[in-house]
Design a protein around this motif. Sequence first.
Motif, short mmCIF file in Angstrom:
data_model
loop_
_atom_site.label_atom_id
_atom_site.label_comp_id
_atom_site.label_asym_id
_atom_site.label_seq_id
_atom_site.Cartn_x
_atom_site.Cartn_y
_atom_site.Cartn_z
N GLY A 14 0.29 -0.84 -0.19
CA GLY A 14 0.43 -0.13 -0.02
C GLY A 14 0.74 1.51 -0.24
N LEU A 15 2.04 1.16 1.12
CA LEU A 15 2.81 2.81 0.63
C LEU A 15 3.59 2.69 -0.04
CD1 LEU A 15 4.43 1.53 4.55
CD2 LEU A 15 2.74 3.65 3.40
N LEU A 74 -7.66 5.03 -9.54
CA LEU A 74 -7.34 4.19 -8.43
C LEU A 74 -7.81 4.10 -7.53
CD1 LEU A 74 -4.41 2.34 -8.79
CD2 LEU A 74 -3.75 3.67 -7.58
N LEU A 75 -9.55 4.42 -7.36
CA LEU A 75 -9.92 4.16 -5.72
C LEU A 75 -9.87 3.37 -5.74
CD1 LEU A 75 -10.71 5.99 -3.18
CD2 LEU A 75 -12.37 7.05 -4.27
N ASP A 76 -11.05 2.67 -6.96
CA ASP A 76 -12.37 1.77 -6.84
C ASP A 76 -11.22 1.27 -6.07
OD1 ASP A 76 -14.31 3.34 -7.07
OD2 ASP A 76 -14.41 2.82 -9.19
N GLU A 77 -9.56 0.49 -6.78
CA GLU A 77 -8.95 -0.73 -7.19
C GLU A 77 -8.93 -1.22 -5.81
OE1 GLU A 77 -6.42 -1.95 -9.84
OE2 GLU A 77 -6.67 0.37 -10.86
N TRP A 78 -8.01 0.67 -5.00
CA TRP A 78 -7.60 0.87 -3.94
C TRP A 78 -9.04 0.32 -3.15
CZ3 TRP A 78 -3.37 1.61 -1.19
CH2 TRP A 78 -2.76 2.00 -0.34
N GLU A 79 -10.21 0.75 -2.93
CA GLU A 79 -10.62 0.50 -1.54
C GLU A 79 -11.07 -0.67 -1.76
OE1 GLU A 79 -13.32 3.41 -3.08
OE2 GLU A 79 -13.28 5.00 -0.95
N ASN A 80 -11.65 -1.55 -3.20
CA ASN A 80 -11.65 -3.28 -3.00
C ASN A 80 -10.61 -3.98 -2.72
OD1 ASN A 80 -13.94 -3.05 -4.30
ND2 ASN A 80 -13.02 -2.95 -6.44
N LEU A 81 -8.89 -3.14 -3.01
CA LEU A 81 -8.13 -4.11 -2.42
C LEU A 81 -8.54 -4.15 -0.47
CD1 LEU A 81 -5.17 -5.91 -2.35
CD2 LEU A 81 -4.26 -2.77 -1.93
N TRP A 82 -8.35 -2.63 -0.54
CA TRP A 82 -7.77 -3.04 1.50
C TRP A 82 -9.50 -3.37 1.97
CZ3 TRP A 82 -4.15 -2.58 3.69
CH2 TRP A 82 -3.34 -2.50 3.13
N ASP A 83 -10.68 -3.81 1.32
CA ASP A 83 -12.04 -3.93 1.89
C ASP A 83 -11.86 -5.40 2.17
OD1 ASP A 83 -13.51 -1.59 1.69
OD2 ASP A 83 -14.15 -2.30 -0.33
N SER A 103 -6.35 -9.59 -5.01
CA SER A 103 -5.40 -9.72 -6.26
C SER A 103 -4.44 -8.38 -5.50
CB SER A 103 -5.45 -9.52 -7.41
OG SER A 103 -6.60 -7.61 -7.50
N LEU A 104 -3.18 -8.02 -5.98
CA LEU A 104 -2.60 -6.69 -5.51
C LEU A 104 -2.57 -5.79 -6.72
CD1 LEU A 104 0.46 -8.09 -4.45
CD2 LEU A 104 -0.95 -7.45 -2.53
N LEU A 105 -2.71 -4.64 -6.30
CA LEU A 105 -2.69 -3.54 -7.00
C LEU A 105 -1.02 -3.80 -7.96
CD1 LEU A 105 -3.61 -0.50 -5.21
CD2 LEU A 105 -4.92 -1.84 -7.27
N ASN A 106 -1.41 -3.01 -9.75
CA ASN A 106 -0.63 -2.84 -10.55
C ASN A 106 0.15 -2.01 -10.48
OD1 ASN A 106 0.93 -3.21 -12.79
ND2 ASN A 106 -0.34 -3.79 -14.19
N LEU A 107 1.54 -1.82 -10.17
CA LEU A 107 3.30 -0.45 -10.30
C LEU A 107 2.97 -0.43 -11.04
CD1 LEU A 107 4.13 -1.94 -6.97
CD2 LEU A 107 2.17 -0.66 -7.18
N GLU A 108 2.42 -0.95 -12.07
CA GLU A 108 3.62 -1.17 -13.78
C GLU A 108 3.24 0.27 -14.19
OE1 GLU A 108 3.24 -4.04 -16.46
OE2 GLU A 108 4.04 -5.41 -14.95
#
Length: 149
Positions: A14-15, A74-83, A103-108
């Motif tokens: 996340g960081l 990126l907000l929806d992906e962020w919230e889905n990850l942390w949910d 899954s994790l967020l794609n950093l590329e």
Amino acid sequence: MSIEIRKEDIIQHGLKVLQSVGSHHICKVCIESGNSCCIGCQFLKDGIGCQNRNTSCTAWLCGLQKFFLHEIGLLDEWENLWDQVPGQGFRKDNSPDTIKLKSLLNLEQLDSQVGKLIAEKLKSFVKEGGNIEKLDRKLSLDFERKRNS
């Protein structure tokens, strides 16, 4: 399929996402204008920073950051990850040591220059007499209403 990840690793992920999009530039403007989302936290050491980051405070976004992540898609992906991460509470972390995620967020494709540009706009806003704290509260409420509707 799921990914098993240690709690510390999801916090670092996340960081890294926030660093990769340049969120720290926005935080700097906010802090320099006298605001901080961490004021009053027992783990915040003056002049040093956070001494015990957890899943709750890593996942949490102020209104400015929600707006920013929304604008860059990126907000929806962020919230889905942390949910997917159980055990989060206000400044508390009861998350298990190992967490299963889809899954994790794609950093590329993340670009820190975008955060820098938004920070410059916020600096101008403050310089022209704008109140970051009021703006943050307004954005936070707007996003909370959207999420609950």
